[in-house]
Design a protein around this motif. Structure first.
Motif, PDB file in Angstrom:
ATOM      1  N   MET A  59       0.831  -1.199   0.000  1.00 21.21           N
ATOM      2  CA  MET A  59       0.000   0.000   0.000  1.00 21.21           C
ATOM      3  C   MET A  59       0.873   1.259   0.000  1.00 21.21           C
ATOM      4  O   MET A  59       0.618   2.206  -0.753  1.00 21.21           O
ATOM      5  CB  MET A  59      -0.914   0.004   1.221  1.00 21.21           C
ATOM      6  N   LYS A  60       1.925   1.271   0.819  1.00 16.32           N
ATOM      7  CA  LYS A  60       2.823   2.428   0.860  1.00 16.32           C
ATOM      8  C   LYS A  60       3.519   2.614  -0.480  1.00 16.32           C
ATOM      9  O   LYS A  60       3.676   3.731  -0.966  1.00 16.32           O
ATOM     10  CB  LYS A  60       3.865   2.240   1.961  1.00 16.32           C
ATOM     11  N   ARG A  61       3.950   1.508  -1.087  1.00 21.24           N
ATOM     12  CA  ARG A  61       4.624   1.578  -2.374  1.00 21.24           C
ATOM     13  C   ARG A  61       3.705   2.157  -3.442  1.00 21.24           C
ATOM     14  O   ARG A  61       4.116   2.986  -4.254  1.00 21.24           O
ATOM     15  CB  ARG A  61       5.078   0.177  -2.774  1.00 21.24           C
ATOM     16  N   ARG A  63       1.167   4.168  -2.896  1.00 18.47           N
ATOM     17  CA  ARG A  63       0.855   5.561  -2.581  1.00 18.47           C
ATOM     18  C   ARG A  63       1.947   6.498  -3.082  1.00 18.47           C
ATOM     19  O   ARG A  63       1.664   7.564  -3.608  1.00 18.47           O
ATOM     20  CB  ARG A  63       0.667   5.713  -1.069  1.00 18.47           C
ATOM     21  N   VAL A  64       3.207   6.132  -2.898  1.00 16.96           N
ATOM     22  CA  VAL A  64       4.294   7.028  -3.282  1.00 16.96           C
ATOM     23  C   VAL A  64       4.772   6.803  -4.704  1.00 16.96           C
ATOM     24  O   VAL A  64       5.625   7.530  -5.186  1.00 16.96           O
ATOM     25  CB  VAL A  64       5.508   6.905  -2.325  1.00 16.96           C
ATOM     26  N   LYS A  65       4.179   5.827  -5.394  1.00 15.26           N
ATOM     27  CA  LYS A  65       4.598   5.540  -6.756  1.00 15.26           C
ATOM     28  C   LYS A  65       4.322   6.754  -7.638  1.00 15.26           C
ATOM     29  O   LYS A  65       3.215   7.236  -7.726  1.00 15.26           O
ATOM     30  CB  LYS A  65       3.821   4.344  -7.276  1.00 15.26           C
ATOM     31  N   GLY A  66       5.340   7.273  -8.262  1.00 18.21           N
ATOM     32  CA  GLY A  66       5.177   8.396  -9.166  1.00 18.21           C
ATOM     33  C   GLY A  66       5.177   9.754  -8.490  1.00 18.21           C
ATOM     34  O   GLY A  66       5.165  10.763  -9.159  1.00 18.21           O
ATOM     35  N   GLU A  67       5.172   9.796  -7.161  1.00 14.44           N
ATOM     36  CA  GLU A  67       5.162  11.092  -6.485  1.00 14.44           C
ATOM     37  C   GLU A  67       6.538  11.727  -6.456  1.00 14.44           C
ATOM     38  O   GLU A  67       6.690  12.887  -6.791  1.00 14.44           O
ATOM     39  CB  GLU A  67       4.665  10.930  -5.045  1.00 14.44           C
ATOM     40  N   THR A  68       7.521  10.985  -6.008  1.00 12.87           N
ATOM     41  CA  THR A  68       8.847  11.561  -5.858  1.00 12.87           C
ATOM     42  C   THR A  68       9.886  10.707  -6.557  1.00 12.87           C
ATOM     43  O   THR A  68       9.744   9.498  -6.665  1.00 12.87           O
ATOM     44  CB  THR A  68       9.259  11.668  -4.373  1.00 12.87           C
ATOM     45  N   CYS A  69      10.911  11.357  -7.030  1.00 10.98           N
ATOM     46  CA  CYS A  69      12.075  10.686  -7.607  1.00 10.98           C
ATOM     47  C   CYS A  69      13.305  11.335  -6.995  1.00 10.98           C
ATOM     48  O   CYS A  69      13.287  12.506  -6.635  1.00 10.98           O
ATOM     49  CB  CYS A  69      12.109  10.849  -9.111  1.00 10.98           C
ATOM     50  N   PHE A  70      14.355  10.563  -6.886  1.00  9.05           N
ATOM     51  CA  PHE A  70      15.567  11.071  -6.275  1.00  9.05           C
ATOM     52  C   PHE A  70      16.634  11.292  -7.331  1.00  9.05           C
ATOM     53  O   PHE A  70      16.722  10.554  -8.303  1.00  9.05           O
ATOM     54  CB  PHE A  70      16.090  10.096  -5.225  1.00  9.05           C
ATOM     55  N   VAL A  71      17.435  12.346  -7.126  1.00 12.06           N
ATOM     56  CA  VAL A  71      18.553  12.664  -8.005  1.00 12.06           C
ATOM     57  C   VAL A  71      19.778  12.852  -7.135  1.00 12.06           C
ATOM     58  O   VAL A  71      19.729  13.577  -6.139  1.00 12.06           O
ATOM     59  CB  VAL A  71      18.273  13.964  -8.815  1.00 12.06           C
ATOM     60  N   ASN A  72      20.859  12.209  -7.486  1.00  8.86           N
ATOM     61  CA  ASN A  72      22.117  12.396  -6.758  1.00  8.86           C
ATOM     62  C   ASN A  72      22.940  13.461  -7.459  1.00  8.86           C
ATOM     63  O   ASN A  72      23.022  13.483  -8.692  1.00  8.86           O
ATOM     64  CB  ASN A  72      22.912  11.090  -6.722  1.00  8.86           C
ATOM     65  N   VAL A  73      23.559  14.328  -6.677  1.00 14.65           N
ATOM     66  CA  VAL A  73      24.363  15.409  -7.242  1.00 14.65           C
ATOM     67  C   VAL A  73      25.720  15.396  -6.551  1.00 14.65           C
ATOM     68  O   VAL A  73      25.805  15.397  -5.325  1.00 14.65           O
ATOM     69  CB  VAL A  73      23.685  16.786  -7.007  1.00 14.65           C
ATOM     70  N   ASN A  74      26.785  15.371  -7.342  1.00 17.42           N
ATOM     71  CA  ASN A  74      28.131  15.462  -6.779  1.00 17.42           C
ATOM     72  C   ASN A  74      28.499  16.935  -6.646  1.00 17.42           C
ATOM     73  O   ASN A  74      28.451  17.689  -7.626  1.00 17.42           O
ATOM     74  CB  ASN A  74      29.146  14.771  -7.693  1.00 17.42           C
ATOM     75  N   LEU A  75      28.844  17.343  -5.441  1.00 23.11           N
ATOM     76  CA  LEU A  75      29.254  18.722  -5.186  1.00 23.11           C
ATOM     77  C   LEU A  75      30.668  18.734  -4.647  1.00 23.11           C
ATOM     78  O   LEU A  75      31.058  17.838  -3.900  1.00 23.11           O
ATOM     79  CB  LEU A  75      28.323  19.384  -4.156  1.00 23.11           C
ATOM     80  N   ASP A  76      31.416  19.782  -5.012  1.00 25.22           N
ATOM     81  CA  ASP A  76      32.729  19.914  -4.387  1.00 25.22           C
ATOM     82  C   ASP A  76      32.538  20.445  -2.966  1.00 25.22           C
ATOM     83  O   ASP A  76      31.467  20.928  -2.597  1.00 25.22           O
ATOM     84  CB  ASP A  76      33.642  20.820  -5.220  1.00 25.22           C
ATOM     85  N   ARG A  77      33.567  20.322  -2.151  1.00 28.23           N
ATOM     86  CA  ARG A  77      33.450  20.676  -0.729  1.00 28.23           C
ATOM     87  C   ARG A  77      33.020  22.119  -0.480  1.00 28.23           C
ATOM     88  O   ARG A  77      32.139  22.365   0.334  1.00 28.23           O
ATOM     89  CB  ARG A  77      34.754  20.367   0.008  1.00 28.23           C
TER      90      ARG A  77
END
Length: 111
Positions: A59-61, A63-77
């Motif tokens: 049920m939780k899966r 509910r959140v299906k299609g709502e949010t997606c994650f993106v990883n970003v590499n940042l310098d210090r």
């Protein structure tokens, strides 16, 4: 055992392959394989708590299906430090700042 010694296939015990029954038994065999783990005299009753956990997880899966997606970003210090300081000063999360920056960038491009 040293590196130079090696094992041969003859030294391993192998189990015989499971044979599928022929004819009408073949359909029954496939039906059992497809429903393995369901309530049956062969496997016994399922644990209702585990079923409830699985249903809640499904049920939780959904509910959140299609709502949010994650993106990883590499940042310098230095950039990461600036972002962390900005989130502290603005009393918001770094994620909120990143979301706003991405939205503003896309709006500026007209996308």
């Amino acid at each position: 055992m040293s590196r130079r010694e090696s094992l041969s296939l003859d030294e391993f015990a192998l189990a015989a392959r499971r044979q599928a029954p022929a004819g009408d038994d073949h359909r029954r065999f496939n039906n059992l394989e497809a429903h393995r783990g369901l309530d049956s005299p062969l496997h016994g009753p399922r644990d209702p708590r585990q079923e409830a956990r699985k249903a809640l997880r499904r049920m939780k899966r959904e509910r959140v299906k299609g709502e949010t997606c994650f993106v990883n970003v590499n940042l310098d210090r230095p950039t990461k430090r600036r972002l962390k300081l900005a989130s502290f000063n603005a009393e918001t999360s770094m994620q909120a700042i990143m979301e706003q920056a991405i939205l503003k960038y896309l709006d500026d491009l007209g996308l």
